[in-house]
Design an enzyme around this catalytic site. Structure first.
Site, PDB file in Angstrom:
ATOM      1  CG  HIS A  35      -0.041   0.308   2.474  1.00 34.29           C
ATOM      2  ND1 HIS A  35       0.695  -0.669   3.115  1.00 34.29           N
ATOM      3  CD2 HIS A  35       0.237   1.464   3.125  1.00 34.29           C
ATOM      4  CE1 HIS A  35       1.374  -0.120   4.102  1.00 34.29           C
ATOM      5  NE2 HIS A  35       1.119   1.176   4.143  1.00 34.29           N
TER       6      HIS A  35
ATOM      7  CG  HIS B  13       7.519   5.008   0.951  1.00 33.27           C
ATOM      8  ND1 HIS B  13       7.234   6.150   1.679  1.00 33.27           N
ATOM      9  CD2 HIS B  13       7.560   3.990   1.851  1.00 33.27           C
ATOM     10  CE1 HIS B  13       7.136   5.835   2.962  1.00 33.27           C
ATOM     11  NE2 HIS B  13       7.311   4.524   3.095  1.00 33.27           N
TER      12      HIS B  13
HETATM   13  P1  2AM Z   1       6.478   2.568   6.106  1.00 36.32           P
HETATM   14  O1  2AM Z   1       5.894   1.589   5.139  1.00 36.32           O
HETATM   15  O2  2AM Z   1       7.444   3.512   5.482  1.00 36.32           O
HETATM   16  O3  2AM Z   1       7.026   1.892   7.341  1.00 36.32           O
HETATM   17  C1  2AM Z   1       1.413   1.484   8.522  1.00 36.32           C
HETATM   18  O4  2AM Z   1       2.307   1.305   9.538  1.00 36.32           O
HETATM   19  C2  2AM Z   1       1.916   2.488   7.521  1.00 36.32           C
HETATM   20  O5  2AM Z   1       2.162   3.730   8.161  1.00 36.32           O
HETATM   21  C3  2AM Z   1       3.226   2.114   6.834  1.00 36.32           C
HETATM   22  O6  2AM Z   1       3.089   2.432   5.462  1.00 36.32           O
HETATM   23  C4  2AM Z   1       4.267   2.977   7.468  1.00 36.32           C
HETATM   24  O7  2AM Z   1       5.242   3.459   6.607  1.00 36.32           O
HETATM   25  C5  2AM Z   1       3.474   4.163   7.929  1.00 36.32           C
HETATM   26  N1  2AM Z   1       4.029   4.699   9.153  1.00 36.32           N
HETATM   27  C6  2AM Z   1       4.282   4.038  10.297  1.00 36.32           C
HETATM   28  N2  2AM Z   1       4.757   4.880  11.230  1.00 36.32           N
HETATM   29  C7  2AM Z   1       4.811   6.108  10.666  1.00 36.32           C
HETATM   30  C8  2AM Z   1       5.204   7.392  11.114  1.00 36.32           C
HETATM   31  N3  2AM Z   1       5.624   7.605  12.352  1.00 36.32           N
HETATM   32  N4  2AM Z   1       5.124   8.417  10.241  1.00 36.32           N
HETATM   33  C9  2AM Z   1       4.696   8.229   8.986  1.00 36.32           C
HETATM   34  N5  2AM Z   1       4.293   7.036   8.503  1.00 36.32           N
HETATM   35  C10 2AM Z   1       4.355   5.987   9.336  1.00 36.32           C
END
Ligand code: 2AM
Length: 176
Positions: free
Chosen positions: A43, A125
């Protein structure tokens, strides 16, 4: 106090793109590069909300339901590695304006509701591999997954029995 849930707004990928991407990932990265994200979990996060209660979640859903934006095409044709977070990702070389507008709006609504937003610029991303903390050899940029984005959703991140899965709480069409 109401139960807190870990929530985020995001875009899910069509099944066909997911299958193409996981095959490409298996062919491209040597085993042990990192922990592959399950196909069903691929996603793109628009706005991360963190752990929030029912009331705030409902208020943000009401605001999301009022968003009027046209669909757009998103092309995943770039890849990168963030060694500090251990993430190998796919993303667009050029972000469509609609994607940036949607993320900006959801992120500002989240911030105004008290959900801390990273001060880092939004870098759209799709995380492909996690825990990739060693240097990663990135493939040539000769791949491209274009798909039409016609809806966005609120997801709940659920961790159980050692696995994370994302469950759709609500979704809204992109239409003007
Ligand atoms: P990531 O894929 O770059 O880890 C569910 O956890 C989603 O939220 C993931 O896509 C994750 O990104 C994102 N996510 C988790 N913690 C986050 C944070 N503190 N700030 C922004 N995005 C976050």
């Amino acid at each position: 106090m109401s139960e807190q849930k870990k929530l985020f707004f995001g875009i899910s990928l069509p099944e066909e793109s997911r299958q193409g991407i996981i095959q490409w990932r298996a062919d491209t990265f040597v085993a042990g590069t990192g922990r592959p994200v399950a196909a069903a979990n691929l996603h793109l996060t628009l706005a991360f909300l963190g752990e929030i209660g029912e009331e705030k979640s409902r208020a943000l859903q009401r605001l999301a339901s009022r968003i009027r934006q046209a669909p757009f095409t998103l092309t995943l044709d770039d890849a990168g590695h963030w060694p500090r977070s251990g993430v190998v990702w796919l993303g667009p070389r050029r972000s469509p304006r609609g994607l940036l507008q949607l993320a900006e709006l959801l992120r500002s609504q989240a911030a105004r509701s008290g959900c801390h937003q990273s001060t880092m610029p939004f870098h759209p991303h799709v995380t492909l591999l996690r825990q990739a903390t060693q240097p990663v050899s990135l493939p040539p940029r000769n791949f491209s997954w274009p798909f039409r984005v016609e809806r966005f959703a609120l997801f709940q991140s659920i961790y159980a029995q050692g696995r994370t899965r994302y469950s759709e709480v609500a979704a809204w069409p992109l239409s003007q």
